[in-house]
Write a protein that holds these residues in place. Structure first.
Motif, PDB file in Angstrom:
ATOM      1  N   SER A   5       0.834  -1.211   0.000  1.00  0.00           N
ATOM      2  CA  SER A   5       0.000   0.000   0.000  1.00  0.00           C
ATOM      3  C   SER A   5       0.862   1.252   0.000  1.00  0.00           C
ATOM      4  CB  SER A   5      -0.926  -0.002   1.218  1.00  0.00           C
ATOM      5  OG  SER A   5      -1.791  -1.109   1.210  1.00  0.00           O
ATOM      6  N   SER A   6       1.944   1.240   0.785  1.00  0.00           N
ATOM      7  CA  SER A   6       2.845   2.398   0.834  1.00  0.00           C
ATOM      8  C   SER A   6       3.550   2.604  -0.497  1.00  0.00           C
ATOM      9  CB  SER A   6       3.865   2.212   1.966  1.00  0.00           C
ATOM     10  OG  SER A   6       3.217   2.040   3.209  1.00  0.00           O
ATOM     11  N   LEU A   7       4.014   1.502  -1.103  1.00  0.00           N
ATOM     12  CA  LEU A   7       4.677   1.610  -2.405  1.00  0.00           C
ATOM     13  C   LEU A   7       3.716   2.128  -3.477  1.00  0.00           C
ATOM     14  CD1 LEU A   7       6.874  -1.624  -2.537  1.00  0.00           C
ATOM     15  CD2 LEU A   7       7.657   0.734  -2.296  1.00  0.00           C
ATOM     16  N   ALA A   8       2.463   1.704  -3.405  1.00  0.00           N
ATOM     17  CA  ALA A   8       1.482   2.178  -4.372  1.00  0.00           C
ATOM     18  C   ALA A   8       1.253   3.671  -4.232  1.00  0.00           C
ATOM     19  CB  ALA A   8       0.169   1.419  -4.198  1.00  0.00           C
ATOM     20  N   THR A   9       1.270   4.158  -2.995  1.00  0.00           N
ATOM     21  CA  THR A   9       1.098   5.590  -2.769  1.00  0.00           C
ATOM     22  C   THR A   9       2.299   6.388  -3.256  1.00  0.00           C
ATOM     23  OG1 THR A   9      -0.283   5.113  -0.829  1.00  0.00           O
ATOM     24  CG2 THR A   9       0.601   7.338  -1.030  1.00  0.00           C
ATOM     25  N   ILE A  10       3.501   5.856  -2.993  1.00  0.00           N
ATOM     26  CA  ILE A  10       4.726   6.568  -3.385  1.00  0.00           C
ATOM     27  C   ILE A  10       4.914   6.555  -4.893  1.00  0.00           C
ATOM     28  CG2 ILE A  10       7.238   6.557  -3.194  1.00  0.00           C
ATOM     29  CD1 ILE A  10       6.897   5.394  -0.377  1.00  0.00           C
ATOM     30  N   LEU A  11       4.726   5.379  -5.517  1.00  0.00           N
ATOM     31  CA  LEU A  11       4.979   5.243  -6.951  1.00  0.00           C
ATOM     32  C   LEU A  11       3.792   5.669  -7.806  1.00  0.00           C
ATOM     33  CD1 LEU A  11       6.790   1.775  -6.930  1.00  0.00           C
ATOM     34  CD2 LEU A  11       7.828   4.053  -6.921  1.00  0.00           C
ATOM     35  N   GLY A  12       2.626   5.747  -7.206  1.00  0.00           N
ATOM     36  CA  GLY A  12       1.443   6.141  -7.955  1.00  0.00           C
ATOM     37  C   GLY A  12       0.921   5.062  -8.877  1.00  0.00           C
ATOM     38  N   ILE A  13       1.176   3.793  -8.571  1.00  0.00           N
ATOM     39  CA  ILE A  13       0.685   2.685  -9.385  1.00  0.00           C
ATOM     40  C   ILE A  13      -0.062   1.704  -8.491  1.00  0.00           C
ATOM     41  CG2 ILE A  13       2.505   2.873 -11.118  1.00  0.00           C
ATOM     42  CD1 ILE A  13       3.964   0.605  -9.720  1.00  0.00           C
ATOM     43  N   GLN A  14      -0.948   0.942  -9.083  1.00  0.00           N
ATOM     44  CA  GLN A  14      -1.724  -0.053  -8.343  1.00  0.00           C
ATOM     45  C   GLN A  14      -0.914  -1.335  -8.192  1.00  0.00           C
ATOM     46  OE1 GLN A  14      -4.626   0.392  -6.887  1.00  0.00           O
ATOM     47  NE2 GLN A  14      -4.777  -1.709  -6.120  1.00  0.00           N
ATOM     48  N   ILE A  15      -0.759  -1.789  -6.957  1.00  0.00           N
ATOM     49  CA  ILE A  15      -0.007  -3.025  -6.694  1.00  0.00           C
ATOM     50  C   ILE A  15      -0.928  -4.107  -6.157  1.00  0.00           C
ATOM     51  CG2 ILE A  15       1.865  -4.065  -5.372  1.00  0.00           C
ATOM     52  CD1 ILE A  15       3.296  -1.419  -5.421  1.00  0.00           C
ATOM     53  N   ILE A  16      -1.663  -3.773  -5.087  1.00  0.00           N
ATOM     54  CA  ILE A  16      -2.593  -4.744  -4.508  1.00  0.00           C
ATOM     55  C   ILE A  16      -3.730  -5.004  -5.485  1.00  0.00           C
ATOM     56  CG2 ILE A  16      -4.208  -5.161  -2.616  1.00  0.00           C
ATOM     57  CD1 ILE A  16      -2.438  -3.497  -0.829  1.00  0.00           C
ATOM     58  N   LEU A  45      -4.228 -17.658   1.888  1.00  0.00           N
ATOM     59  CA  LEU A  45      -4.124 -16.517   2.804  1.00  0.00           C
ATOM     60  C   LEU A  45      -3.731 -15.240   2.060  1.00  0.00           C
ATOM     61  CD1 LEU A  45      -4.154 -15.511   5.742  1.00  0.00           C
ATOM     62  CD2 LEU A  45      -1.742 -16.150   5.895  1.00  0.00           C
ATOM     63  N   PHE A  46      -2.574 -15.252   1.393  1.00  0.00           N
ATOM     64  CA  PHE A  46      -2.106 -14.049   0.712  1.00  0.00           C
ATOM     65  C   PHE A  46      -2.922 -13.749  -0.539  1.00  0.00           C
ATOM     66  CE2 PHE A  46       1.493 -15.229   3.303  1.00  0.00           C
ATOM     67  CZ  PHE A  46       1.976 -14.006   3.743  1.00  0.00           C
ATOM     68  N   ALA A  47      -3.347 -14.809  -1.240  1.00  0.00           N
ATOM     69  CA  ALA A  47      -4.108 -14.596  -2.472  1.00  0.00           C
ATOM     70  C   ALA A  47      -5.472 -13.967  -2.185  1.00  0.00           C
ATOM     71  CB  ALA A  47      -4.282 -15.920  -3.210  1.00  0.00           C
ATOM     72  N   SER A  48      -6.070 -14.275  -1.047  1.00  0.00           N
ATOM     73  CA  SER A  48      -7.373 -13.697  -0.733  1.00  0.00           C
ATOM     74  C   SER A  48      -7.275 -12.223  -0.361  1.00  0.00           C
ATOM     75  CB  SER A  48      -8.020 -14.480   0.418  1.00  0.00           C
ATOM     76  OG  SER A  48      -7.202 -14.416   1.582  1.00  0.00           O
ATOM     77  N   VAL A  49      -6.091 -11.765   0.061  1.00  0.00           N
ATOM     78  CA  VAL A  49      -5.910 -10.367   0.460  1.00  0.00           C
ATOM     79  C   VAL A  49      -5.337  -9.522  -0.672  1.00  0.00           C
ATOM     80  CG1 VAL A  49      -4.681  -8.845   2.075  1.00  0.00           C
ATOM     81  CG2 VAL A  49      -5.636 -10.999   2.878  1.00  0.00           C
ATOM     82  N   LEU A  50      -4.465 -10.114  -1.482  1.00  0.00           N
ATOM     83  CA  LEU A  50      -3.734  -9.346  -2.491  1.00  0.00           C
ATOM     84  C   LEU A  50      -4.351  -9.417  -3.876  1.00  0.00           C
ATOM     85  CD1 LEU A  50      -0.069 -10.299  -1.467  1.00  0.00           C
ATOM     86  CD2 LEU A  50      -1.376  -8.258  -0.825  1.00  0.00           C
ATOM     87  N   THR A  51      -5.534 -10.009  -4.020  1.00  0.00           N
ATOM     88  CA  THR A  51      -6.177 -10.113  -5.338  1.00  0.00           C
ATOM     89  C   THR A  51      -7.569  -9.498  -5.297  1.00  0.00           C
ATOM     90  OG1 THR A  51      -7.074 -12.314  -4.805  1.00  0.00           O
ATOM     91  CG2 THR A  51      -4.926 -12.224  -5.905  1.00  0.00           C
ATOM     92  N   ASN A  52      -8.122  -9.293  -6.475  1.00  0.00           N
ATOM     93  CA  ASN A  52      -9.500  -8.851  -6.632  1.00  0.00           C
ATOM     94  C   ASN A  52     -10.247  -9.898  -7.454  1.00  0.00           C
ATOM     95  OD1 ASN A  52      -8.768  -8.415  -9.353  1.00  0.00           O
ATOM     96  ND2 ASN A  52      -8.215  -6.282  -8.945  1.00  0.00           N
ATOM     97  N   PRO A  53     -11.539  -9.734  -7.718  1.00  0.00           N
ATOM     98  CA  PRO A  53     -12.269 -10.769  -8.468  1.00  0.00           C
ATOM     99  C   PRO A  53     -11.685 -11.102  -9.835  1.00  0.00           C
ATOM    100  CG  PRO A  53     -13.815  -9.290  -7.404  1.00  0.00           C
ATOM    101  CD  PRO A  53     -12.454  -8.728  -7.150  1.00  0.00           C
ATOM    102  N   GLU A  54     -10.947 -10.180 -10.464  1.00  0.00           N
ATOM    103  CA  GLU A  54     -10.366 -10.469 -11.773  1.00  0.00           C
ATOM    104  C   GLU A  54      -9.050 -11.215 -11.681  1.00  0.00           C
ATOM    105  OE1 GLU A  54     -11.555  -7.448 -10.950  1.00  0.00           O
ATOM    106  OE2 GLU A  54     -13.424  -7.688 -12.100  1.00  0.00           O
TER     107      GLU A  54
END
Length: 307
Positions: free
Chosen positions: A153-164, A240-249
């Motif tokens: 989340s912090s990297l996405a804010t700093i770099l301005g790109i979507q990561i999660i 665990l990680f896939a359920s938090v770091l992904t979206n329906p697509e």
């Protein structure tokens, strides 16, 4: 005289074993043959029992499965067709294959390169680095989930790109967790390779990169396969990680199964047949992977165990 005495003693021992009903191969057995057969049978029932139940339930009616029936009362092969429209299984399998195959390939070759440096070169902190590889395996994934989420989340804010919610987020996460174990496997394997081949190549003027790509990698395929399969399974089985770091697509097959199972809780009779069919479909790539690379797995796992 000595040779004749030795031959006679061996013949006498063989005759004594035959008289007692003991064959040559049975000397090395840890268990008597009847007990060995019993233990193997029990283990096979424990391992194959749930798989056979899933197979029967996948072609059975939901009412029969809910009633506790083991054998199908009616054959419903259409469960394997309906599941593709009931569950977003196709998209989940595609995401899982893309992420897990990428992680397996990159992790395997990064591991062999890192292990080659750790085994063949002496430098300050080498032993500390090797010990840290084992220490990283003892950290539970649940403790790292929140820091990984905050970091992305912090990297996405700093770099301005979507990561999660993207595949690269899963790729980086799985690669980080799989690389330490894969590197240790390759360290164990490379320790058993003779240095004479590398020394001969250096005499002929080969560089370290050429030695790695032309000598070490071709001789290390069993270890590379083990490293790659471990990395593949780590991502394929993760929820665990896939359920938090992904979206329906971008959700993986494991998350799609979890969501499907959660929607079936309570209310009417769950779609047991389609649930079992979806589980078996997701297990097919892993089984095929083991069957294809079975001969490499034994050599890769046992190498370095005998010095």
């Amino acid at each position: 005289m000595t040779s004749a005495t030795t031959t006679a003693a061996a013949a006498a021992a063989t005759a004594k074993r035959r008289a007692n009903g003991i064959r040559q191969g049975d000397i090395t057995r840890l268990l008597p043959r009847p007990l060995l057969i019993t233990v193997i049978t029990v283990l096979l029932v424990i391992v194959l029992g749930p798989v056979i139940y899933m197979l029967f339930s996948s072609v059975n009616s939901d009412v029969a499965v809910a009633g506790g029936a083991f054998f199908p009362t009616e054959l419903h092969f259409d469960n394997y067709i309906k599941v593709w429209s009931t569950v977003d299984l196709g998209n989940g399998l595609m995401n899982s294959v893309i992420v897990c195959v990428s992680v397996a390939v990159v992790c395997a070759f990064l591991a062999v390169a890192t292990a080659y440096v750790l085994v063949r070169y002496e430098f300050r902190g080498r032993l500390t680095f090797l010990r840290s590889l084992l220490g990283l395996q003892s950290i539970p994934g649940t403790l790292i989930l929140l820091p990984v989420f905050v970091l992305f989340s912090s990297l996405a804010t700093i770099l301005g790109i979507q990561i999660i919610g993207t595949r690269p987020a899963l790729f980086i996460t799985y690669l980080t967790f799989a690389l330490p174990f894969s590197t240790w496997v390759m360290v164990t394997y490379l320790r058993g390779l003779p240095k004479a081949l590398e020394e001969a190549a250096r005499i002929d003027g080969a560089s370290s990169w050429r030695i790695l790509t032309r000598i070490v990698v071709p001789l290390s395929w069993p270890g590379i396969v083990v490293s790659g399969i471990f990395a593949f399974l780590l991502g394929w089985n993760d929820v665990l990680f896939a359920s938090v770091l992904t979206n329906p697509e971008t959700r993986t097959a494991a998350v799609a199964l979890q969501v499907f199972g959660a929607t079936q809780e309570g209310g009417a009779i769950p779609l047991y047949g389609q649930m079992m069919a979806a589980s078996l479909i997701c297990a097919v790539p892993v089984v095929a992977l083991y069957l294809v690379f079975q001969r490499y797995l034994v050599g890769g796992l046992t190498s370095g165990g005998v010095k």
